[in-house]
Design a protein around this motif. Structure first.
Motif, PDB file in Angstrom:
ATOM      1  N   CYS A  67       0.836  -1.214   0.000  1.00 32.30           N
ATOM      2  CA  CYS A  67       0.000   0.000   0.000  1.00 32.30           C
ATOM      3  C   CYS A  67       0.863   1.254   0.000  1.00 32.30           C
ATOM      4  O   CYS A  67       0.612   2.193  -0.768  1.00 32.30           O
ATOM      5  CB  CYS A  67      -0.929  -0.008   1.215  1.00 32.30           C
ATOM      6  SG  CYS A  67      -2.298  -1.196   1.094  1.00 32.30           S
ATOM      7  N   HIS A  68       1.865   1.276   0.832  1.00 30.22           N
ATOM      8  CA  HIS A  68       2.736   2.454   0.922  1.00 30.22           C
ATOM      9  C   HIS A  68       3.512   2.662  -0.384  1.00 30.22           C
ATOM     10  O   HIS A  68       3.642   3.791  -0.866  1.00 30.22           O
ATOM     11  CB  HIS A  68       3.705   2.299   2.097  1.00 30.22           C
ATOM     12  CG  HIS A  68       3.041   2.444   3.426  1.00 30.22           C
ATOM     13  ND1 HIS A  68       3.695   2.223   4.620  1.00 30.22           N
ATOM     14  CD2 HIS A  68       1.770   2.772   3.766  1.00 30.22           C
ATOM     15  CE1 HIS A  68       2.856   2.423   5.630  1.00 30.22           C
ATOM     16  NE2 HIS A  68       1.689   2.748   5.128  1.00 30.22           N
ATOM     17  N   HIS A  93       1.097   3.987  -3.175  1.00 31.46           N
ATOM     18  CA  HIS A  93       0.670   5.368  -2.957  1.00 31.46           C
ATOM     19  C   HIS A  93       1.819   6.357  -3.174  1.00 31.46           C
ATOM     20  O   HIS A  93       1.603   7.470  -3.651  1.00 31.46           O
ATOM     21  CB  HIS A  93       0.093   5.516  -1.556  1.00 31.46           C
ATOM     22  CG  HIS A  93      -1.195   4.765  -1.373  1.00 31.46           C
ATOM     23  ND1 HIS A  93      -1.651   4.352  -0.143  1.00 31.46           N
ATOM     24  CD2 HIS A  93      -2.121   4.342  -2.272  1.00 31.46           C
ATOM     25  CE1 HIS A  93      -2.805   3.715  -0.299  1.00 31.46           C
ATOM     26  NE2 HIS A  93      -3.096   3.696  -1.574  1.00 31.46           N
ATOM     27  N   GLY A 112      -3.780   1.508   4.529  1.00 34.64           N
ATOM     28  CA  GLY A 112      -3.909   2.404   3.387  1.00 34.64           C
ATOM     29  C   GLY A 112      -4.645   1.806   2.198  1.00 34.64           C
ATOM     30  O   GLY A 112      -4.573   2.352   1.091  1.00 34.64           O
TER      31      GLY A 112
END
Length: 282
Positions: A229-230, A233, A259
């Protein structure tokens, strides 16, 4: 988006035929006919209601001059003992339509109620959405997805024609890697959303490099999910990350906190318990 009147009429006709509503031998045996009577539908437990317009159509189909008052609206919270609808119609229509009406109302309200529980669980994470899947009863998909919306959830693709979603078995059948499959799907369907299911971090990176619009993380370990997710993004801000596979209520906040943009939950439609209502004639 609400269900269309034609969708409702068609499905109500099918279910009334299935139930033999125009051949009710019990009512006929007891010579119960067109004398007017009143009935009301009562919630026997708390939850989120869905399906009131469908119930109304059931009784209008059986008694065209029925007088129906809807006391709640789809998506409302109901509590034990709440009256949700008053119906005045012929006694025969009331008795013939009761089970079909309650079947729709209980089933759809159960889905809406289950969905609301999931949605409320991650209310503090507004960037994460709860999505349904295609795990629906045959012939009832439009109705069940409507119930998800009434519960505050969002709809994933309605059917196989809506968007590209490449899964493990597609990769095996086509003998392609994740990246190759995404590139090929994009070439064939340049206007379609391209989503791909990934089963590990290396496949996730392939999906990003191939240009997927949505990357689904299927049964990822928590540390890999957070990492993915990090990374997406930070480096691919237009790509949506979807979490799927074994999503439980207990683990939901961790997924949202990681996230995830989308969290798909099959159990909202395929295993939601019915919400109980009763039908009482006066």
């Amino acid at each position: 988006m609400k269900l269309s009147k034609e969708e409702i009429r068609k499905k109500v006709r099918e279910t009334l035929i299935e139930d033999g509503a125009d051949m009710d031998i019990t009512s006929s045996s007891l010579e119960i006919g067109d004398d007017r009577a009143r009935a009301y539908i009562l919630a026997k437990e708390s939850g989120v209601i869905c399906g009131l317009e469908i119930v109304k159509e059931v009784f209008y189909s059986l008694c065209s001059d029925a007088d129906i008052k809807i006391l709640k609206k789809d998506g409302d919270k109901v509590f034990t003992g709440d009256k949700v609808m008053l119906i005045e119609a012929s006694q025969k229509a009331l008795l013939s339509g009761e089970r079909t009406a309650l079947n729709f109302l209980s089933h759809l309200s159960g889905i809406a109620s289950k969905t609301r529980i999931f949605v409320d669980k991650i209310a503090q994470y507004p960037k994460s959405g709860i999505y349904d899947t295609r795990k629906t009863l045959p012939g009832l998909r439009a109705f069940e997805k409507y119930a998800v919306r009434c519960g505050g959830g969002k709809n994933h693709r309605f059917n196989l024609a809506d968007q590209v979603l490449i899964k493990e078995n597609h990769l095996k059948a086509a003998n392609l890697s994740v990246k190759e499959a995404v590139l090929k799907a994009r070439k064939k369907n340049p206007a379609s959303i391209i989503e791909v299911e990934t089963e590990n971090y290396s496949e996730f990176i392939e999906a990003l490099e191939g240009g997927a619009d949505i990357v689904m993380l299927d049964n990822f370990k928590e540390e890999d999910m957070v990492k993915a997710c990090h990374f997406a993004h930070d480096n691919y801000p237009s790509v949506k990350v979807e979490i799927s596979g074994g999503v439980s209520l207990d683990g939901l906040e961790k997924i949202a906190a990681a996230g995830a943009d989308r969290i798909s939950v099959g159990r909202m439609t395929n295993s939601a318990p019915a919400l109980d209502f009763t039908f009482l004639m006066k």
